[in-house]
Structures are given as structure tokens and as C-alpha cells.
Design a protein around this motif. Sequence first.
Motif, mmCIF file in Angstrom:
data_model
loop_
_atom_site.group_PDB
_atom_site.id
_atom_site.type_symbol
_atom_site.label_atom_id
_atom_site.label_comp_id
_atom_site.label_asym_id
_atom_site.label_seq_id
_atom_site.Cartn_x
_atom_site.Cartn_y
_atom_site.Cartn_z
ATOM 1 N N SER A 51 44.490 -2.559 -79.237
ATOM 2 C CA SER A 51 44.947 -3.703 -80.041
ATOM 3 C C SER A 51 43.986 -3.969 -81.196
ATOM 4 C CB SER A 51 45.074 -4.943 -79.156
ATOM 5 O OG SER A 51 46.084 -4.754 -78.183
ATOM 6 N N LEU A 52 42.689 -3.866 -80.925
ATOM 7 C CA LEU A 52 41.705 -4.056 -81.986
ATOM 8 C C LEU A 52 41.830 -2.975 -83.046
ATOM 9 C CD1 LEU A 52 38.644 -5.112 -79.813
ATOM 10 C CD2 LEU A 52 39.784 -6.531 -81.540
ATOM 11 N N LEU A 53 42.107 -1.756 -82.623
ATOM 12 C CA LEU A 53 42.263 -0.691 -83.610
ATOM 13 C C LEU A 53 43.531 -0.864 -84.436
ATOM 14 C CD1 LEU A 53 41.039 2.544 -81.775
ATOM 15 C CD2 LEU A 53 39.808 1.045 -83.339
ATOM 16 N N ARG A 54 44.601 -1.346 -83.812
ATOM 17 C CA ARG A 54 45.810 -1.621 -84.598
ATOM 18 C C ARG A 54 45.527 -2.709 -85.636
ATOM 19 N NH1 ARG A 54 48.389 -0.538 -79.564
ATOM 20 N NH2 ARG A 54 48.296 -2.738 -78.935
ATOM 21 N N ALA A 55 44.729 -3.692 -85.247
ATOM 22 C CA ALA A 55 44.335 -4.720 -86.215
ATOM 23 C C ALA A 55 43.478 -4.117 -87.322
ATOM 24 C CB ALA A 55 43.576 -5.833 -85.498
ATOM 25 N N LEU B 84 38.780 -10.929 -71.704
ATOM 26 C CA LEU B 84 38.970 -12.198 -72.396
ATOM 27 C C LEU B 84 38.338 -13.341 -71.607
ATOM 28 C CD1 LEU B 84 42.728 -11.821 -73.406
ATOM 29 C CD2 LEU B 84 40.734 -11.546 -74.898
ATOM 30 N N ALA B 85 37.912 -14.339 -72.326
ATOM 31 C CA ALA B 85 37.420 -15.547 -71.679
ATOM 32 C C ALA B 85 38.576 -16.260 -70.976
ATOM 33 C CB ALA B 85 36.766 -16.462 -72.710
ATOM 34 N N ARG C 137 33.582 -8.289 -86.891
ATOM 35 C CA ARG C 137 32.745 -7.080 -86.976
ATOM 36 C C ARG C 137 33.533 -5.927 -87.579
ATOM 37 N NH1 ARG C 137 28.733 -4.765 -83.572
ATOM 38 N NH2 ARG C 137 27.889 -2.955 -84.705
ATOM 39 N N LEU C 138 34.771 -5.760 -87.158
ATOM 40 C CA LEU C 138 35.607 -4.687 -87.698
ATOM 41 C C LEU C 138 35.882 -4.899 -89.181
ATOM 42 C CD1 LEU C 138 38.016 -4.338 -84.668
ATOM 43 C CD2 LEU C 138 36.497 -2.546 -85.524
ATOM 44 N N ALA C 139 36.082 -6.137 -89.571
ATOM 45 C CA ALA C 139 36.324 -6.434 -90.991
ATOM 46 C C ALA C 139 35.107 -6.062 -91.830
ATOM 47 C CB ALA C 139 36.662 -7.912 -91.164
ATOM 48 N N GLU C 140 33.915 -6.297 -91.310
ATOM 49 C CA GLU C 140 32.692 -5.911 -92.027
ATOM 50 C C GLU C 140 32.640 -4.403 -92.242
ATOM 51 O OE1 GLU C 140 29.410 -7.328 -89.801
ATOM 52 O OE2 GLU C 140 29.808 -9.456 -90.177
ATOM 53 N N VAL C 141 32.983 -3.653 -91.213
ATOM 54 C CA VAL C 141 32.943 -2.192 -91.315
ATOM 55 C C VAL C 141 33.958 -1.704 -92.344
ATOM 56 C CG1 VAL C 141 33.336 -0.048 -90.049
ATOM 57 C CG2 VAL C 141 32.102 -1.925 -88.959
ATOM 58 N N VAL C 142 35.155 -2.272 -92.301
ATOM 59 C CA VAL C 142 36.201 -1.865 -93.239
ATOM 60 C C VAL C 142 35.803 -2.215 -94.673
ATOM 61 C CG1 VAL C 142 38.571 -2.312 -93.973
ATOM 62 C CG2 VAL C 142 38.059 -1.948 -91.543
ATOM 63 N N ASP D 203 46.276 -11.796 -85.627
ATOM 64 C CA ASP D 203 46.215 -12.787 -84.559
ATOM 65 C C ASP D 203 46.050 -12.093 -83.224
ATOM 66 O OD1 ASP D 203 46.320 -15.075 -83.102
ATOM 67 O OD2 ASP D 203 48.511 -15.244 -83.145
ATOM 68 N N LEU D 204 44.819 -12.064 -82.717
ATOM 69 C CA LEU D 204 44.538 -11.535 -81.386
ATOM 70 C C LEU D 204 43.802 -12.622 -80.618
ATOM 71 C CD1 LEU D 204 43.356 -7.849 -81.935
ATOM 72 C CD2 LEU D 204 45.519 -8.633 -80.960
ATOM 73 N N LEU D 205 44.354 -12.983 -79.487
ATOM 74 C CA LEU D 205 43.751 -14.064 -78.708
ATOM 75 C C LEU D 205 42.343 -13.695 -78.253
ATOM 76 C CD1 LEU D 205 46.787 -15.100 -76.463
ATOM 77 C CD2 LEU D 205 45.710 -16.485 -78.244
ATOM 78 N N GLY D 206 41.395 -14.568 -78.519
ATOM 79 C CA GLY D 206 40.048 -14.415 -77.999
ATOM 80 C C GLY D 206 39.233 -13.291 -78.608
ATOM 81 N N ARG D 207 39.610 -12.772 -79.778
ATOM 82 C CA ARG D 207 38.913 -11.624 -80.353
ATOM 83 C C ARG D 207 38.353 -11.928 -81.740
ATOM 84 N NH1 ARG D 207 37.708 -8.975 -75.936
ATOM 85 N NH2 ARG D 207 39.452 -7.897 -74.921
ATOM 86 N N LYS D 208 37.978 -13.170 -81.988
ATOM 87 C CA LYS D 208 37.493 -13.546 -83.314
ATOM 88 C C LYS D 208 36.236 -12.773 -83.709
ATOM 89 C CE LYS D 208 36.123 -17.604 -86.042
ATOM 90 N NZ LYS D 208 35.939 -19.094 -86.024
#
Length: 839
Positions: free
Chosen positions: A45-49, A191-192, A18-23, A8-13
Amino acid sequence: MTTPSAVDLLGRKQELARLAEVVDAAAHRSTSLLLLGGPGIGKSSLLRATVRLGQDAGHRVLGITGVEAEAELPFAGLHQLLRPIQRSMPQLPPVQRDALRAAFGTADGPAPEPFLIALAAFNLLTTVAIEKPIVIVLDDAHWLDDPTHDALAFVARRLGEQRIAFIAAARDGYPGPLMDAGLPTLTVTGLADEPAARLLDAHASDLDPAVRAEILEQSLGNPLALVELPAAWQARSGTTLELPLTARLERAFAGRVALLRPPARDLLLVMSVAHRGDTAELLAATARLTGAPIGDDVLQEAIAARLVDTDPPAEGRIRLHHPLVRSGVTQAESLTRRQAAHASLAAVLHNDPYRRAWHRAMSIVGPDDEVADELAANVEVSLARGAAGRAVAELERAAQLTTDPARRSHRLLLAAQHAFALGQAETVSRLVDEATRNHLDELGWARVEWLREIFHDGTPGDPVRVQELCLVAHKAHAAGDLDLALNLLLGAGLRCWWADTGSAARAHCATAIRQLPDAVHDPRWVAALACAEPVLEAVTVTQLLSEPRWADETDGDRLRLLGIAAHAIGDTERAADLLDRAQTTLRDTGQLGLLLHVQGIYNHILVELGQFAKASVVVAEAARLAEQTRQPVWTAGALSTGGRLIAFQGDPERAMQMAEQATRLAGRLNDQLCAAVLASGAAHLAAGRYQEGFDTHARIFDPNDPAYHWREPFAGVGTMAESAVGAGRITEARRILAELEQTARITPAPLLHTHLGYARAVLAEDADAEPLYRTALAMNLTRWPFVRARLQLAYGEWLLRHDRPDEARDELRSSAGTLHDIGAEPWARRASEALDATA
């Protein structure tokens, strides 16, 4: 498939998808992604996710975070990254395993070659990835130590079908090997409006509406700003809003530091200047700085203020919450306070003389020879760990602390020498200039001349400079430094090779080299003589290269120099064997910098010998290495050789484009211009443009043309003659041939004599041609299939013209088969058409 909704990261869907595709892709193949963005924008934060995504997918996750204060610790980042998989190191080749252990300081040994360490790291990762996919997560990559940065860039560029996901995050605007590795990039922006407002409300729900609106406007959607600015807003100065966002955040952190009690502020200062985060050391150093014992309450105060984080308890380490804490603290503190923190660290590092020396050196102002000597002693350790960059910094700081001008200059020149090894031209120039402001002895001035030479940007060739280098070399030799003398003479010889110095300078250089007979069996002596006078000294160099002593040579660099010498005198087969051995050794040991030099010559030789398939591979690798190391001379060479190769293979238009690119990069270097013209000539010949082909080839035999070179045109004798026949300009070609016959009486160069055999036959009067064809075909052309097949083609066509189809058939059948096999399609088609005419 891994679902990003698990995080759950606000505004980072979109970013999470994209990161999930790479993983997910790592289950089958390698993928990579570079996250770029400003400080606090949410990359961490994205890297921790990403870590959680990798763990949920069942992958092995390896991660590190670059720390600005640790950027001078050689291979600190790589050691941290590979530590969880070190148990697999025994599976590596011994030389690679030993290199990694030496780099990590866990084994003694000679200074490892950085490229060998990178190769070992790559092989270790790919070995482990066979068992389970790996996700590599690098945060703050711009602050990794230079050796780690180089090694990981090497790894990232070579991921093929390995099951590795390589994900790194770095700040915008920071150059470096990893940022230049060509990885797919994801730019992380603010963020937006809606998620930014939700994040601010989650951390500061009771803000005055006007303040809330002001923070939303000033934060630009930066998540760190949205979290940190509210705490500092009430205490802001009148200039806060005038600062750029990064400065505002630093001010925010510094302002929070000011609210702490003095012991906690001292802890943050110590952490900001320290190279490591070992809790016990940092607390002990803080106690010395504060002058009183430091309890756990001090650490907890810094943690509660969100300025310090703890690593997992088993690690026993603490770290600053964000890199901007460090910059905020160090900018706010005085030089005197920073020096005191360094002194406190030095006082507690009793069991780590390596780090202690650095902190002692940074804790003082003014000269101190004892500290300078202690720091200079670190250099050997740094080099043993493959950290030339650290050695440069240590030598430069030691020089600043040294009282004796001569020793100060010596240390500066040693620093420049190591900076040269790193390719840091500006650093070399700065250090050399600084050294020359102090006293220098004869050897010091000789070393200055060499360092200036290896990065020279003066007139190509420059006969005066050649003579100066020879003079300085003899001074170095007289002072007892044969090694430096040979380096200088090799530099002079290479100047003679690359660009036109004139016959007088070449003769002077050869004489200077011969005046060091005690070094005649050093490969540098042989290469220097061959490059200086590749025609007049060919007999001597051939004799030296023929000695049995080189048969068992295993050193890649020495083989490289011997191969350069053989190539320079036109001993193509010997050069091929030496350079093949050299490139194998250099690749196995990871010495990719030297490997590029080898391949830049070896690819040319492979084309000469008709090994087109192998040449294609070597040309591609040479071009890639030249681009990665930013060496336009070798890029030009790869373009020229590659252009000549694909012309022979049947793509003359692309070959011409490559030749034109090479010409633009070659500048005024005669050798490179000649190579580019050879590619253009081959393109015209392959396309059947014989008039243009002859005009182009004729340039490299004209001493008044910029593309003229006194040895390189040997490679174009055969194609020049073939172009002349097609263009009907045999008389002009015979004049060129007559001059080459004079040269052939001086040099035994197989390259020249092989092509002369072809040219004599195809340019001969009709009545004299047949014995010349038979003589040429009687030469040992086993390793020259392209030359032999073209001879057979020309002879077969001659036999057809004289109404002897049965004899022509055998020659043409053999020619067509060979030409098809090696991939010389324009000539293969011509041979097939001629063969059909014999039916």
C-alpha cells in the motif's frame, strides 16, 4: 514539494512523509529506501502511494513486483522494469546493449556476463534519468529472480548524483543482495490501535463486539489480517489462534479457496504453480486440468473472492491477489494435484519449449530420460540469458530423472560447476557429494577433485593436496580434457603461492606443469608455473611473457592470468601494464568478479611504483568489491595494501590498525600475512620507530616465521634496509642482504633488483657507498619514482655528512619535489629539512 496528504492511508503519516522526501529528492540527486516488514503489514500500500507521489511530481515511475513462482525465470523482473525505457537502449555501448538483449531473449549470442548486464541496466537508467527523474518502485523484492536481484543491488549501490529514487520493499528475514546493499531502511510495523480499529470497521462493521476485540488482538495491527481474518473467522478451526500470523493468513486464504467451485479452485492451483500469468495460457491449462471449457465466469468468481487481480487490460495478464494465496493453495493441495497442474501447463505451452520442459519435469515421479534430456537442453538457453541459477535447478532436476548413473553424475557435476560460478559453496558441496554416490569415470572424478579444490577449506598449502591435484590433472589430460587439466594445475600452483607447501611440493607442481608442453601458450599454464615456482622458474616465465603474441591480447581474463604470472615473478612493470589492460577490459564488460582479482594485485603494484593517487582509487574499489562479494582474502589484501599506502602518505597509526585487521583475516596464508607485515613495517618506518620497523621487516625474511614467503618479501627489501639504518642494525640487515644476493643470481625479478640497488647503497660501508649510490641511480627508475626519490634523499644526506652541500642540494631538491608530488609526506618533510641544511 510533493504532499503526502494527497494519499489517504490510515495511520501512515510518518511513513508517507519519508517516502515523499525520497521522491522529491530525485529531482536533484539519487536517493534510496528499503521498506522492511512482515507479510501484509502494508508495504505494498505504501508503494502504491509512492507511485502516485512520483506521478504527481512529474517523475517517470518504473515498477515491478517479485513473484515467487517467477523467481526461476532469469531476468524476468529486470525485463519488466526496463521495458518502458527500452527505446533508449541504442544509446548504450554495443557490448552492453547486446548483453541486455541476450538476457531478455530478444537476440542470440553467447551467454552474457551477469555483471555486464547489471552495468548495462545501470547505464540505461542513468541515461534516461538525464531527461526526467526516475522513481524505481520494487515490491516483494525478496521474490525477484536471482539475476534481477543481483543486477538491481548493483544499481542501488552505485547511485551517485543521478536523478533516481530507488525504493524497494521486502519481507523481514529474507537474505539477498538488495537487502545487503546498505540502503537506508524504514521498518514498517503494525498500525496503532486507533487506525487499526478504523480499518477493521471499514471492512467489517457488523462484527460481534467479542469477535471484533479478538481480531484486533490477534491481528497485531497487520492491515492484511484486519481485512482478511473477518471473512474466515466464523469458519475457523479450534487451532486457528495457535498459528503464527502468517499461517493464519494462509489459512484464511485457503479457507476462502475452499468456498469456490471446483473450476475456480483449479484456476488458482494452475496460477500457483505457473511461471507466468498470461491469461489465455492459464485458462487453457485450467480447462485441461478441469476437463471442461473455462468461461469468463470462473475468472470473475476468483476476482470477486479477492483471490485474483487483473493487470491493466492491455497486458492480458492475471495475478494472484497476494503471495500468501499461492502458499495457502499449494500447502492445501496434494502432490498429485500439483503435478497434474504442471502437466496441464506443459500441454498448452506448445510454442514455448523452454517453459514446457520445466513443467513436464515437475509433473512426473520417477525417471524419464526423454523429459530429462528435454530439460537438460534448457540449460544452454538459461546460460545464454545469464541465468546460471536456473541452469543449476534444471540440471539437478534432469539428473533426478536420468536412469543412467554415469549421465546422472555428469549432470550433477555440471550443476555444481555452475553453482561454483555463482559462489554457492554449500550447493557445490551437496551436488558433488550426491554425484559421488553414482558411477564416475576418470574425467568425472577429476572434475570432482577440481570442484572440491575451488572451495577447499583444508590446510593452507598442504603439499599432499598439491601432489594429488597434479596427479588428477594428468589423468584428465590423458583422458583428453586439457581444459580441466589446466584448471587443476592452476589450482595446485595457487596453493603453492598462497601458503607454504614446501620446496618439494613446489618442485613437483612445476614438473607436472612442464609435462604439458602442448599448453605452454595458455595463460593458465604460464600463471600456474609462475605461482608454483616464482623464483626458480622466473627466467622461463619471463621468456614466455616477452613473446609478441600477447601484445594484441584483448581478453580480460587471459590478461588477468598473464598479469598474475608477471606479478608472481616480480616483473612489476610488465604486471602493471597487463593488469591495467585487464582491469579496463573487465570493467568495460562488467566482469566485476574477475575485476576484484585484478585489483587485489594491481593496487599492490601501484603502491610499489609510487602511483599513490591512483592506488588510493583502486584500493577503495577493491575493498568495496571484496565486501560486496564476501571474499575475506581480498578484503585482507585491500587492508594490507591500503595500510602500506597510507603509511607512506603519513598516517602510520591508521595504517597499523589496518594491518592488524588484515592479519586477523589472513589466517594461515603466508602471502597475506607477509603483506600485512609489510604494512606494519611501513607504519613503523613512517612514524620513525626504526627499531620496531626493523624487527617487523625481519620477520618476512625468516623462513621459520608464519609471515615468511619465498617471493613476496622482495617488496620489503628497501624499507627493511631503511629501517635498519635508522635503528643502527646494519650488520643484521647485511646478513639478510647476503641471502637475497644469492636469490638475485637465480631470478631476473626487477622488483628484487630495484630494491637491492637501494639497499646495497644505504647499508654499505661509508667508503664504499658513493659508487653504489651512483650505480643505483643509474638504473632505469623512470617508473619507480618513490624508490628513486628515496635514493636521492639518502644520497643527499650522505653528501651532507661528507660536507658536500652543493652536490647534495641538487639531489635533495629533486627528491623533495618528487616526494611531494607523489604524496609521500614523511619522506618529503625529511627531504625538505635536509635541503634547508644545505643553505
